[in-house]
Scaffold this motif. Sequence first.
Motif, PDB file in Angstrom:
ATOM      1  N   PRO A   1      14.697  -0.679 125.714  1.00  0.00           N
ATOM      2  CA  PRO A   1      14.828  -2.123 125.946  1.00  0.00           C
ATOM      3  C   PRO A   1      16.286  -2.591 125.972  1.00  0.00           C
ATOM      4  O   PRO A   1      16.631  -3.511 126.715  1.00  0.00           O
ATOM      5  CB  PRO A   1      14.069  -2.742 124.759  1.00  0.00           C
ATOM      6  N   ALA A   2      17.140  -1.941 125.183  1.00  0.00           N
ATOM      7  CA  ALA A   2      18.557  -2.298 125.193  1.00  0.00           C
ATOM      8  C   ALA A   2      19.205  -1.932 126.533  1.00  0.00           C
ATOM      9  O   ALA A   2      20.063  -2.660 127.037  1.00  0.00           O
ATOM     10  CB  ALA A   2      19.288  -1.609 124.046  1.00  0.00           C
TER      11      ALA A   2
ATOM     12  N   PRO B   1      22.455  -3.035 130.974  1.00  0.00           N
ATOM     13  CA  PRO B   1      22.658  -1.713 131.582  1.00  0.00           C
ATOM     14  C   PRO B   1      24.062  -1.155 131.400  1.00  0.00           C
ATOM     15  O   PRO B   1      24.242   0.071 131.411  1.00  0.00           O
ATOM     16  CB  PRO B   1      22.359  -1.955 133.067  1.00  0.00           C
ATOM     17  N   ALA B   2      25.047  -2.014 131.237  1.00  0.00           N
ATOM     18  CA  ALA B   2      26.430  -1.553 131.079  1.00  0.00           C
ATOM     19  C   ALA B   2      26.804  -1.313 129.620  1.00  0.00           C
ATOM     20  O   ALA B   2      27.918  -0.894 129.329  1.00  0.00           O
ATOM     21  CB  ALA B   2      27.397  -2.572 131.688  1.00  0.00           C
ATOM     22  N   GLY B   3      25.875  -1.553 128.715  1.00  0.00           N
ATOM     23  CA  GLY B   3      26.162  -1.359 127.294  1.00  0.00           C
ATOM     24  C   GLY B   3      25.974   0.084 126.870  1.00  0.00           C
ATOM     25  O   GLY B   3      25.000   0.739 127.256  1.00  0.00           O
ATOM     26  N   ILE B   4      26.885   0.590 126.082  1.00  0.00           N
ATOM     27  CA  ILE B   4      26.827   1.996 125.671  1.00  0.00           C
ATOM     28  C   ILE B   4      25.818   2.226 124.549  1.00  0.00           C
ATOM     29  O   ILE B   4      25.242   3.319 124.431  1.00  0.00           O
ATOM     30  CB  ILE B   4      28.238   2.499 125.250  1.00  0.00           C
ATOM     31  N   GLU B   5      25.560   1.212 123.727  1.00  0.00           N
ATOM     32  CA  GLU B   5      24.712   1.419 122.551  1.00  0.00           C
ATOM     33  C   GLU B   5      23.295   1.814 122.937  1.00  0.00           C
ATOM     34  O   GLU B   5      22.709   2.743 122.366  1.00  0.00           O
ATOM     35  CB  GLU B   5      24.698   0.171 121.664  1.00  0.00           C
ATOM     36  N   GLY B   6      22.705   1.095 123.900  1.00  0.00           N
ATOM     37  CA  GLY B   6      21.356   1.441 124.327  1.00  0.00           C
ATOM     38  C   GLY B   6      21.291   2.825 124.947  1.00  0.00           C
ATOM     39  O   GLY B   6      20.333   3.577 124.724  1.00  0.00           O
ATOM     40  N   ARG B   7      22.307   3.172 125.717  1.00  0.00           N
ATOM     41  CA  ARG B   7      22.352   4.506 126.339  1.00  0.00           C
ATOM     42  C   ARG B   7      22.443   5.591 125.266  1.00  0.00           C
ATOM     43  O   ARG B   7      21.776   6.627 125.357  1.00  0.00           O
ATOM     44  CB  ARG B   7      23.552   4.593 127.283  1.00  0.00           C
TER      45      ARG B   7
ATOM     46  N   LEU C   1      25.800   5.561 132.370  1.00  0.00           N
ATOM     47  CA  LEU C   1      25.976   4.163 132.754  1.00  0.00           C
ATOM     48  C   LEU C   1      25.690   3.914 134.226  1.00  0.00           C
ATOM     49  O   LEU C   1      25.332   2.795 134.614  1.00  0.00           O
ATOM     50  CB  LEU C   1      27.395   3.700 132.408  1.00  0.00           C
ATOM     51  N   THR C   2      25.836   4.934 135.061  1.00  0.00           N
ATOM     52  CA  THR C   2      25.564   4.768 136.491  1.00  0.00           C
ATOM     53  C   THR C   2      24.108   5.082 136.845  1.00  0.00           C
ATOM     54  O   THR C   2      23.716   4.915 137.996  1.00  0.00           O
ATOM     55  CB  THR C   2      26.490   5.665 137.327  1.00  0.00           C
TER      56      THR C   2
END
Length: 354
Positions: A206-207, A212-218, A159-160
């Motif tokens: 793209p997510a 950027p703070a969303g966990i799903e895309g990461r 996330l960072t």
Amino acid sequence: MRFTHETLPQRVVFAPGDAPAAVAGEVARLGVRRVMVIAAPAESALADAVSAEVPVAVRHDEVVMHVPVEVAERARAAAAGARADALLCVGGGSTTGLAKAVAMTGSPKAGLPIIAVPTTYAGSEATNVWGLTQGETKTTGVDDLVLPRSIVYDASLMLTLPVEMSVASGLNAMAHCVDSMWGPRADPIDQALAAEGIHALSRGLPAVVADPAGIEGREQTLYGAYLAAVAFASAGSGMHHKICHVLGGMFNLPHAQTHAVVLPHVLAFNAPHAPGAERRIARALGTPRAPEGLADLYAALHAPAALKDYGMPEDGIARAVAPIRAAIPAGNPAPVTEENLTALLRAAWEGAKS
């Protein structure tokens, strides 16, 4: 259908939000008591948290891109001085690469076991490939001693990672997938893993950009990056990675951005000569044609576009042609000549559309 596929022995732990406990569990499972923690200064606080429940014998923070030989030697001396019996690396590909360089100095049969906690999408943690740089020459090789025994993936650690670096690192993973479609040892299993990796990355990245703070895309990007690395470890290094390794070693270019810039040009170069692979890539991207689909993804991500933006000199194009031609596997789908390779490198240097 006739082929031989080798699966590398490795534990993979997906533990969102729970890296310290997961790492402690892997250390206990290995039965080690003196752990060397390798993390760059920028990852110091994160490494502290991840290793909180681990018997740390020494911390080492001299991490340098492309793993210069002299840096590796100092890390090896630190491990020997601390009598480390395992390595915990927390960081990106350069950190994992340094841990691999240290692991190679262990017992000829066992090596020093590595537990890898990635903080980028580099994928080195899932391969048995090592790399060292001396002067302007980067040498790579394959040795099962450097394959981490365990990987702990915690998407919350990503996330960072800034969006711009997330994009470059994720496209480096995409390059692993594309190279795995026609690498020197590519087989149908590699291609299936690579296709799923492309599918996950083309949706995860793209997510990440959108939230950027969303966990799903990461998580989706991390999943795709792991599949990419597994496919690449089996298929072997193809044209794309050979180009990037030569350029990175010669001009000290940033790893992820270099791979991201070069990928569309290699895909456009090889796709007409590998129609089956091109169709697989296109399906995974959800587009009729792979080069166009990748171009659309790059535009949506505002991806790195030109090698000149990352420090490659224009006269480096001519200097790099001969060593790259010598490194590209003989089975590359498209014939490689001095002329067409020069044209590819110039387009990548300028940032021209592939």
